[in-house]
Each structure stands twice: as C-alpha cells, then as structure tokens.
Design a protein around this motif. Structure first.
Motif, PDB file in Angstrom:
ATOM      1  N   UNK A  66      75.910 -17.950  51.371  1.00  0.00           N
ATOM      2  CA  UNK A  66      75.670 -16.546  51.707  1.00  0.00           C
ATOM      3  C   UNK A  66      76.928 -15.741  51.946  1.00  0.00           C
ATOM      4  N   UNK A 121      72.331 -23.225  33.014  1.00  0.00           N
ATOM      5  CA  UNK A 121      71.635 -22.983  34.285  1.00  0.00           C
ATOM      6  C   UNK A 121      71.713 -24.208  35.198  1.00  0.00           C
ATOM      7  N   UNK A 122      71.989 -23.956  36.456  1.00  0.00           N
ATOM      8  CA  UNK A 122      72.112 -25.029  37.440  1.00  0.00           C
ATOM      9  C   UNK A 122      70.793 -25.167  38.203  1.00  0.00           C
ATOM     10  N   UNK A 152      68.064 -26.001  40.827  1.00  0.00           N
ATOM     11  CA  UNK A 152      68.048 -26.235  42.282  1.00  0.00           C
ATOM     12  C   UNK A 152      67.272 -27.507  42.600  1.00  0.00           C
ATOM     13  N   UNK A 193      76.733 -17.539  42.945  1.00  0.00           N
ATOM     14  CA  UNK A 193      75.647 -16.964  42.134  1.00  0.00           C
ATOM     15  C   UNK A 193      75.376 -15.545  42.596  1.00  0.00           C
ATOM     16  N   UNK A 216      77.720 -14.459  45.352  1.00  0.00           N
ATOM     17  CA  UNK A 216      77.557 -14.981  46.708  1.00  0.00           C
ATOM     18  C   UNK A 216      77.555 -16.508  46.655  1.00  0.00           C
ATOM     19  N   UNK A 258      63.058 -19.636  43.646  1.00  0.00           N
ATOM     20  CA  UNK A 258      64.474 -19.409  43.341  1.00  0.00           C
ATOM     21  C   UNK A 258      64.727 -19.718  41.868  1.00  0.00           C
ATOM     22  N   UNK A 259      64.949 -18.706  41.054  1.00  0.00           N
ATOM     23  CA  UNK A 259      65.220 -18.935  39.633  1.00  0.00           C
ATOM     24  C   UNK A 259      66.617 -19.548  39.477  1.00  0.00           C
ATOM     25  N   UNK A 260      66.761 -20.576  38.631  1.00  0.00           N
ATOM     26  CA  UNK A 260      68.066 -21.239  38.481  1.00  0.00           C
ATOM     27  C   UNK A 260      69.154 -20.266  38.028  1.00  0.00           C
ATOM     28  N   UNK A 261      70.305 -20.370  38.637  1.00  0.00           N
ATOM     29  CA  UNK A 261      71.496 -19.573  38.300  1.00  0.00           C
ATOM     30  C   UNK A 261      71.304 -18.067  38.435  1.00  0.00           C
ATOM     31  N   UNK A 262      70.213 -17.662  39.098  1.00  0.00           N
ATOM     32  CA  UNK A 262      70.086 -16.274  39.525  1.00  0.00           C
ATOM     33  C   UNK A 262      70.607 -16.161  40.964  1.00  0.00           C
ATOM     34  N   UNK A 263      70.546 -14.941  41.487  1.00  0.00           N
ATOM     35  CA  UNK A 263      71.013 -14.698  42.848  1.00  0.00           C
ATOM     36  C   UNK A 263      69.888 -14.788  43.874  1.00  0.00           C
ATOM     37  N   UNK A 270      68.433 -17.287  45.465  1.00  0.00           N
ATOM     38  CA  UNK A 270      68.700 -18.163  46.615  1.00  0.00           C
ATOM     39  C   UNK A 270      69.812 -17.599  47.495  1.00  0.00           C
ATOM     40  N   UNK A 271      70.891 -17.173  46.864  1.00  0.00           N
ATOM     41  CA  UNK A 271      72.040 -16.727  47.662  1.00  0.00           C
ATOM     42  C   UNK A 271      71.729 -15.436  48.434  1.00  0.00           C
ATOM     43  N   UNK A 272      71.023 -14.495  47.803  1.00  0.00           N
ATOM     44  CA  UNK A 272      70.645 -13.281  48.525  1.00  0.00           C
ATOM     45  C   UNK A 272      69.697 -13.614  49.680  1.00  0.00           C
ATOM     46  N   UNK A 321      69.497 -16.343  51.367  1.00  0.00           N
ATOM     47  CA  UNK A 321      70.236 -16.982  52.467  1.00  0.00           C
ATOM     48  C   UNK A 321      71.134 -15.973  53.178  1.00  0.00           C
ATOM     49  N   UNK A 322      71.701 -15.071  52.414  1.00  0.00           N
ATOM     50  CA  UNK A 322      72.620 -14.095  53.002  1.00  0.00           C
ATOM     51  C   UNK A 322      71.888 -13.120  53.916  1.00  0.00           C
ATOM     52  N   UNK A 325      64.569 -10.584  50.670  1.00  0.00           N
ATOM     53  CA  UNK A 325      65.031 -10.083  49.371  1.00  0.00           C
ATOM     54  C   UNK A 325      63.920  -9.337  48.655  1.00  0.00           C
ATOM     55  N   UNK A 334      69.108  -5.860  43.830  1.00  0.00           N
ATOM     56  CA  UNK A 334      70.456  -5.293  43.745  1.00  0.00           C
ATOM     57  C   UNK A 334      71.356  -6.125  42.830  1.00  0.00           C
ATOM     58  N   UNK A 335      71.020  -7.406  42.623  1.00  0.00           N
ATOM     59  CA  UNK A 335      71.886  -8.261  41.799  1.00  0.00           C
ATOM     60  C   UNK A 335      71.602  -8.090  40.310  1.00  0.00           C
ATOM     61  N   UNK A 368      71.051 -16.101  32.672  1.00  0.00           N
ATOM     62  CA  UNK A 368      70.238 -17.137  33.310  1.00  0.00           C
ATOM     63  C   UNK A 368      68.761 -17.023  32.951  1.00  0.00           C
TER      64      UNK A 368
END
Lengths: 358, 358, 358, 358
Positions: free
Chosen positions: C219, C262-263, C265, C283, C286, D101-106, D108-110, D112-113, D117, D124-125, D302
């Motif tokens: 994050x 693509x990574x 999860x 990603x 972030x 959580x789509x792979x290699x999208x934002x 998850x990170x958004x 968590x941040x 979302x 926003x991403x 992605x």
C-alpha cells in the motif's frame, strides 16, 4: 501559482465570476470518511448571495455537483472534484466597463500582470471564487467532526459597533439566529440597522469576523515558517477584502508584560491546561489543546453604488458608475468562508501530524 | 514540513539554538547577481544579541560562512548554502529545566508533537533560528536593490508608547540612529526608558514593527490563496512572538465606508497612481505600484526573570526560575528580521511574475 | 528548483565540486529514530573516490558533520543538517579549461542557462554532489531498518559483460566482497579486468546497476503521477550519467503476452502473494509486498583522458585535453548512490502512507 | 498527493473510470495564448477508445468542456478547468467482481492502501484518467507551437516486431497514416496483424513508443533532481502500463566507450551543434538544443479475455473471467498520451527557465 491551499489535505480551485463554472479539487481526504452532501449544501446556503436583506440581492443557488472521489457515500482516498455552475452568465453588455479600472478593485493590477483580463465582473479576483472553498471546507468540517474538533465563526464588529465581551461569555449558538451572524442579539439588531443605512446610502462598510476552534489535538502545526497561526493567517488573508489577522492576545497583547501574558500550565485531571489563554491555543506554532481563536478584519467592499472618478486602460479620466446588486457589508456572508478556510487548515495539520513520530 | 519558505526564490533552514550550527539554503537566486558579503554581515550585526543595553547581553558574533552558489563574487544560479556556527554551545548543565515546561514557550507543544525535545534552550523553536533567515534575506535585499525596490522596517510601538504619525511624515532614515529603531527620536528615548524599566523589573514587554516597501513593480503577487499580502502575512506570522498582522488600512479600516476607503486612480505623467493608499499598495492580492506598508504585533517574550509556576513532563507542579540573558523587548532586534522576510517575499514574487506572460 | 527530492521525508542539497562544502538538509525524519553516525560514515566510504584501483584515484575522505536535528543520538523531528567539506579546493589554475565546453559535459548547457558557470570541475553538475545524497540516504536506510525494509544494489553489467542470472539465484551478500560490486565472483573478475583495460586505454565504459528492495509494506506509493516506480525512476534518472530505468519485466516485458505477464494472486498462510513477479512489486503504482526490483543504465562517463575536439565560449574550435583523475567506469561507486536514492523514495512513501486512512 | 504534475505549468486531475466525470485544472498557462478548442478535440480523438479495430470497441466520445481560464479565445493567466463526462456510467451490476482482485491490476494494492475501493472498473487507477492529461497536454502543445517546439511520438515496437531504423531515417509524418501509428508502413501492417491475432486469442501484448522533441530552446531543465530527462522519465513512468524509460543512447549506451559516446561540439553558422547526439539533446539535465528523443516500454495490459485464477478480499481462491471490451495492445492509443505528458514537461521547463537570469 496561487490556486492551491494545503499540503496533504489540499484544495485547488478554478473559475471566474462570470465564466461557465467554479470548481475545486480536494486531495488528501483520508479514505473511509462518510461524506454527507446535505452538509455541504448547508454551508453553500450560508454563503450564497440573496439570503437576506443585508446581503446582495443577486440570486444564485450555488448548486454543487460531486464528480469524483466519493463512492457509496464515503471518500475513497482519491481526489474529490466538485463543480458549481454559474447560473447567470448570459452575454450581457459589459462594454461600459470593459476598459475601466474600478477603484480599489483588481482590474488594474490583473490587467498589468497578465496584459489581458476577463472584464465581466471581477473574473478570478471575485469573491465568487470562495464558493469553491466553502464546498471543500464543508468536507474538512466533516473530517474535523470525526476528530471531535469544532470551528465556529461569528461577526464581532461592523463599523464602530464592536462586540466587547470575550467569546467565552457569549452563547455562540445564537450567531446563526440572526442575519448578521452576531451572537449578541441586541448588538446584532444595531448592526443590521447600520448595514441597512449604509446600503440606502449606496455605500459599504467594513467589519470583523471572530473564529473559535475547540478541541484541536495537542501537537498540531509545523515549526518555523508553517506555524499553525501562520497558516491560519495566510488562509484568512487569502479571503477577499481581508486587511488584518490577529490571534490570541493579538495587537492588544503588545501592551502587556510577559508576567501577565504568560499562560501558566496546570494539570486538570489527566489533562494539561493553561490558566489563561493569551497564547490563543498555539505555542511555538503548535497547538496546545486550548481554544484557538482569532479575529479577521474586512474592509468596506470596493463596489459602491455611487459614481467614482477613475481612469481607463488608455489612461484617460473616466467615471465609474455603481450598478448591479452588491453586498453593503461582507462580514455576514464571510462567516462560513472563514470557517471553511479554518477547517481546511486544521484538517491539513491533523493529517500532517501523523508523520511526526515513528 | 515547515522549514522552507518561498516558491522559486526559496529558503530552507536548519538548526537549533544550542546545536552545532544554523544554516540556510537559498534556491532560485537568479545567476549573475553581485553578492556583497559585507552587506550580509551588516544585517547579521543588526540582528545579533548583545548589540545594546536594551537587548539580551548574550554575546554571539553570528559569523556567516558561504559554502556554495557564489563564484567570483556573483551568484551562479545554484543554491547558496550558508552556515552560522553557534559560538557558545558548551555542555552546560540543563538538568534544572530538562523536564520542565516553561510557560508560553514551545516546550510542552514540541514534547507532545515529537515525544522528544532538545531541552537546551528553545531548540528549533528558538528565535535564534531567525539568524539564518536574516542571512538569506540580506541576499534578497541585494536582489531587490537590482530591481530598485527598498524595504525598511522600524519600531512603531512599545507597550503603550505608540508612534501616531503616518510613516509618510517621518524621516525613516532616523530609525537606525537609536538603539530601539524608532524614527521619532523623542519617542525613541521614551521607549528606551520604558524597556529599561521593564528589564529592571525582570519582565518583558511587547511592541509593533511597521514596514514600508517602496517601488515594487506593478503586477507582483499571485491570485487567490497566495495574494501578496497573504504571503507577507504568513512570513510575519512565522516570526517568533508575532500575534498579529495588518496591511494598508488594517483593523482601523473596518470602521470606514467604501466611499472613503476606495483609492481613486489618477494619471501622474505616464504613471498610474492612486490619490490615497488605504489599499496598502496591493489590490486583489497584486501590487499596484504604491507603497506597500504593514504592521506586525509582537507579544512580550515568554522568558522573564521572575519565578513562575508550571508543570513538568510527569505532570507535577514545579517552579520555573528565570535565568540567563534575554531580551526585555524583542522589537528592536525584530526590525531586521521583518525586513529579511519581507524582502524574501517580494523577491520571490518578482521572480514568479516572469512567468505571467508569453 | 531541482535541489530538493521527496515530499515529507525530503532532502535539499547544495554545493559544487570545487566549492567550500557540500550539504544536505533532511526534513521530515520522524522523531525518536536512533541515528548511528558510523552507519552514515560507512555509506560515505562506499561512495568515496580512491577506494580501489578501478575508481578515480582522487583522495577525498568525505567526512560528514551533523549540524542539527539529532540530540542524544536520536532524531528530534527537526531538520537534520549535514555538511561535507571539500578537502581539496585550493586555487588551482583552471585557465586552460575556463572557457572550454567539454564534450558531453554540462559546461555548455549550464553556461547557456545561467550565463555564468563555476568552471572549476563540473560545479553543481558534478557527481560529487551525490555525496550529500548518500549521507541523507544513510539515514533513510536506518529508518527503513526500523520498518524492516532492506535495499540492496549491485553491478549487473559492465560494457557487454552482463549478469544473466535472475537476482533470486544470486547471493547478493557477495556483491560487497569485490571492488566492482557484482555478486557473481567470476563475472566480477572479468568486469574488473575490462575496466582496467578501458582505464589503460584512457577511456571509459558504461554499465548497469540493479537494485532489489525487500519487505516494503503493502500500500506504499501514490496514484497517478507519483506512482512508486515513477518516483524511483525519477530518483535514478536524477543520478549523473543515467540514461535509462526499467522495473519488473522492463523493456523485455513488451514482448510478452498478458496471459504470461499477469502475476496470479495466491494466499500463503495469512499473506497475499503472487506466483510470479513481473510487476516488480508494484501494481497501479502501489507496492504489493513482493520484491521491488529495477535496473539503471549508466553511460560511459564523459571525462576521458584522450584529446577531444570541441569549441569554447567564443565559438572557436579548440582541443580539450584529458587531465586529472577520473573513474573509468562509474557503476561500482554508483551502487551506494542508487541505494541511497531508493531508500529515500521508500522512506518518503512509507511516511506519506500514514495519511491514507482516517 | 500524486494528482498533480508540473511546477509552474501544472496540472491536477480528478476522476474515476466509472464516476460522473474526469477533470483537469491547468495552472500557470501564460496569459494571452490563443487556445484552439478544435486542437484539443483532435487530441481527444486520437486517444479515445473505439477508434479502430485494434483498440477497445468501447465507445466514448470524450467531449471536453472548458469551464474557466479562457476568455475570448485566449488564456487569461488563471487556471483552466476542463471536465470530461463519463458517457456510460449507468449502474451496471458489478457484484461479480466487486470483491475480486484481478491479477496485475491495482485492485489489491488500492484496497490495502485505502481500505475501500471503487470496484467499478479500475477507478482512479484506470487509464481512462489519461483523457484529462491529453486535454491539458493539447494546450501545452499549443504553448510549444508558440515557442516553435514540436513533439511527436510513434509506435516503434509491438511484441517482437521492432522498428530498427533510427528515427532520423523515417518520415514521422506517416505515423498517423495507419491505425497502429508506426511510421514504417510495412512494419505497421505486420504490427496490426499481430495485434489482431493477439486479440482473437483473447490475449494482450506489449510495445514501445518512441518520442522525438525538436527545437527545444537551449538551457531548459533544472539541475540535480529535476533534470529534464528525470522529469520526462517520471512523466512517462506515470502512464499506465509503463515499465521502462530510456533516452538518448539508453540501455544500449552502456556498452559504449566514452570516446565513442561523447558528442563533439561544433559550430554551424551561429549555432552550437553536436556531431552526434547520444546525449539525446540533454546534458547535465539541461537541453542543448539537439533533438530530445526517448523510448517508453509498455507491458501487455492486464485485462485479458481468458479466465484467470486469483483471490478475493476474503482471501479465497476465485476465478476472474475476462469480460468487456479492452485494448489488445495499448501502444497505438498511448501515442497521444506520451506526447501530452512530454509537452507538459517541456512547457513547464520553458516557463521555469524564465527565472534563471536577472
């Protein structure tokens, strides 16, 4: 430069008085805050023109539209974009003033600065721009609610009519009960009468807004240049027509001795308090948990209904005739603007302070 | 945050009162400016402690060392780094105050903010930090010289002794002729006597510094939040002990009518002037070429030589004893600080204004 | 502009290669961090000239002096000022190059930009300025230690000698075991030999530094313009001689299909992980908690020991003769600089992220 | 933080992919610039979805509305506010992806941040945000026109199909003649075919955009951290899907010797030129007047139309199904985005450079 305010909790505004719309982008609002649009509309109502007989009779609803940053009623952490359309921007005939410099307006300075100006109304220098600040400030207030902080402003002087009682002896809740927004009902009546006389005389008059902020957490504010009161001062001096700012003991404090002025620390329960509060809740630029209070001086606005001598862009002597619908005294409508800017400063500094310790 | 001031012509300071050294980095000084170190030293002399019987008797030479940004006597456009070593930072015994909160100092607020503090003197909150600003301000003044702008401050009030004459009727050149820096010699004598009495009484007293800026180019200053007077206000409110700021008509202007307060434009030769100058040289936040003038209120400093009740970090009641050598009244030494900060604001805004037009 | 880096955890540097001193002001270091000066000195040693036969033989000890912001071994929350004196700034005779533009140096561009330049060495454009960054970066590393984050860089290419193994298969601890700072001992030997050949040929050669950051909290990083990799990229591109930056799959990733790249999860215990890490730990700008890794391309440095044709300030053709002591390849000494800048970016973003939620 | 780009010529954007609207505030546009809305619309057309068979088939007109800052066809010096409404933001059913959580999208990170979302699209991403940048960039381009600077980007690689010719040997004017925006017509056909194959395979592929900037004034760019190429790099790395940036000789330059890589200065008429241009038009971070050129690597996006394994907010294994209309390769539509960001960087630095000299 000059269109943004704040460091992390930060606004950027755009818009002219007679353009298509005003707008504000609020960055840095922490995610997860419940955003109540009704509370924003309430603040817009408090600022809008035409709300009483002592304000301008221009009618503008100042309807806000939130374009981003809020999802399912909560802030998402992304910037909150808001626009406020100008209701009344028909192509009127402005040829009578398009090359004239109105006295004590920004016509001349903007023209010299940019070599071009939007001559319809004050353009970017118009106080209409503060509508955008009030919208953002209403969100700041909701953030402060979350932290238990309250911000309340009121009119404490109009012309020579000055509220002499300290704010602690007043019921500030009464301020919104009258159209001049003075918490002393008797004085409020006198102020309203004075403004009305000035209006009939086609003139304007100045005044003072006092603001009190309660329950600010201890330790808010940055050292040296960005002292909390310096940020508040800048915020206030950035409002149209403001000529002065003082906090705590202010200009009166200069006549005091240190032994009178120093605020002794005491312990009340588990809280550190001060016996007096000449410091105005801020020591070394950082909040000490006591009430923050300050006063803001507003000059009589420049737009009067009388003829005035001036010059035009060509440097020729001309007469500026007073026309239109304007405020005889800005302080009643300035109250929500002062609150908005104060709320933005406190919110920004609360967020900044999260980074002080490991 | 809070250690920088300015946008393009910008200073960043570091240093505590009892640390190794103070320093300042000045960015954005245009290349090719002749830098006269003697002029910087002169300003340092005006601010330094121990310069007269009414200032603190602490002795500190405040010797500057320029570390970068000047080559063969001229600015190179790269940052100018300056350090000022603290002469007198031997390891004294501070155990008597190390956990005490001195009334109306920043001890308590810094401790709460950071959870730690440099208890020797005021640390970062000490007015000693302003030495770094004066050094940078002395370069700003040299830049202003290049543009023909002058900045002069003077003491206009100490306690109840107030200079009533408008500055236009004074010979400001006399201000530096006496140790209190008031341009009215008779009043200066009274002020000096008052400060001396206060000092003997082991107390302190407040005062007001007035500042006048002449020949500012028209069109300097940014709109909305960064109005020229808002920047000046923030600069002044960022100086230690300042409680208020007003410019032009200031707080007195609130009692006036618009028809009195408006400054009529006239043409004098090929120059646009105003008949009166209640605006204080700034309209809509932008300079109009008239004199810019403002007043800055300083409270009585918190360090007094009397015993005071307070509490310590543990929340216990303790007594703070006055010790050391301190200023009974800060305004004489504040004069060069006010000038320095004002010069920094004007210099920054002159440089910013280069970007207004194509 | 251009002398500061970071938003809250922020450095401002000053100083020229042949001036009195370099310096850095580090703002925003949270209070209470233990600051180990020995660790700062260690990083300075890793960057300093003269450390091995494949670096410049100039001798400079790069002794740091902390002037503020640290009290009793801990950060106080106030700015940390550090100076590094230039050991060797006697008034040599520079007349032979004072008006010459050395090829692919910044002589010409600085001269055109500022109309003046410090012609002794590279002035502000010299890589010597990075000493100040390494000092501040060493504090950033100590902050990262506190949060469990590690930053390690190493040389992965010199000329055509390229480390082909992925970093996961290397023992990065070996990088500091040889003078070229490559974790593959065999390749390191070849690199050292190549650099030595280039040096004897009075020439220079480029290389690549790879950096791996482990245990970044999830994050971290700002959306849109200030994506974490954009900040890392800017930090790296701000180092002298850098021509390119890539992270995660980088330029090679352009040939891949989304279904490969693509990574996915997965959940490992209570941790969210990804099966692969083409994203490079970031990603949407972030951090996702995986390793952040990136590569930085350094050109062959411009200072060669051969004669070169060029022009002077007057536009006349002249010859620039190679003199002095310079690095045949910068990447070994760039390793601690890359780490310092990376540490500054991660530290800043960890602190910024404190403001994301209520 | 993270929603603004630029120092004086500065944009701040807001808006999510599925919110009410996107917007941008452009500050610092010098007054008096003719603003041609048709040119802005043209750039929007170049970026918009649905423009050809190799881009997403989503239809969005991306209609701009200028709300402020332009009067009678010219910039006024005040901020230019622009909104772009999202045509198609009906309340669809997003429940199938709202907690995935789509792979290699934002995603998850958004999450968590911010702990929250906007799960409709990327919020926003999403690359949809770049529409706001293109609108502002179109104004930057008009400012550059005024200064004679041109910015042109084109596709130089898709997957393994790489344009090997140096840009000087190409007719860049041909780039806009085909839907993939590659100036080599033959290679363009192959690229189009490859993208079509990838699309039919429900997959995506990466690519490279090259950009060439001509006629930049000499002396543009700030030293040290804000080197012109560092700003360009940050601008590019802030575009969605970008994994790498190189300028001038780039990563290939690391294999060269200094004696090959150095660009010899020569005089051509009254102009200073360089024989070669491995420096990429920038030396010491400052423009030297030669062409600035750089390459930007884009990963395969992605969003693929295949099923993928992932997890949801609860940490459970789930399948993400590919739905909707997405770009099989982003580089054709990235071309105007790269140009927009490059134009913003150059415009900002031209304006900044006005402050270098007295």
């Amino acid at each position: 430069m000059g269109n943004s305010f704040g460091k992390l909790f930060k606004i950027t505004t755009f818009g002219e008085s007679h353009g298509v719309a005003l707008g504000v982008t609020l960055e840095g609002c922490p995610a997860g805050l419940e955003i109540d649009e009704a509370k924003i509309r309430l603040e817009m109502q408090r600022r809008k023109p035409g709300q009483s007989k002592i304000t301008t009779q221009r009618k503008e609803e100042d309807e806000i539209e939130i374009l981003s940053g809020v999802f399912e009623g909560k802030s998402t952490g992304t910037p909150i974009g808001i626009v406020i359309r100008n209701a009344d921007q028909k192509s009127k005939d402005y040829s009578h003033i398009s090359d004239k410099f109105r006295p004590s307006h920004a016509d001349y300075t903007y023209f010299e600065k940019y070599g071009i100006r939007d001559y319809r109304g004050g353009g970017r220098s118009s106080a209409r721009e503060t509508a955008a600040r009030v919208a953002a400030g209403a969100i700041a207030k909701q953030l402060l609610d979350h932290y238990g902080v309250t911000v309340q402003a009121f009119v404490s002087q109009v012309g020579n009519l000055k509220l002499e009682k300290p704010y602690q002896e007043l019921n500030l809740g009464l301020a919104e009960e009258n159209i001049v927004r003075c918490p002393d009902p008797e004085l409020a009546d006198q102020m309203i009468q004075l403004i009305d006389e000035v209006r009939l005389d086609r003139d304007t008059i100045g005044g003072v807004v006092t603001c009190v902020i309660k329950n600010t957490p201890v330790g808010i504010g940055e050292p040296v240049f960005d002292r909390l009161h310096a940020e508040l001062g800048k915020a206030m001096l950035g409002i149209n027509a403001v000529k002065g700012f003082e906090y705590g003991s202010g200009f009166d404090g200069v006549t005091m001795r240190g032994s009178q002025h120093n605020d002794a620390f005491i312990k009340e329960g588990d809280k550190v308090k001060t016996k007096t509060n000449f410091s105005g809740g801020i020591q070394g630029g950082i909040s000490n948990g006591e009430d923050i209070y300050f006063r803001v001086a507003f000059k009589p606005v420049a737009t009067i209904m009388k003829d005035q001598e001036s010059i035009n862009e060509a440097g020729e002597s001309i007469t500026v005739s007073g026309k239109g619908r304007h405020d005889p005294c800005v302080v009643p409508r300035a109250v929500p603007i002062v609150e908005a800017m104060a709320a933005l400063v406190i919110a920004d500094n609360i967020i900044l302070a999260k980074s002080n310790k490991l």
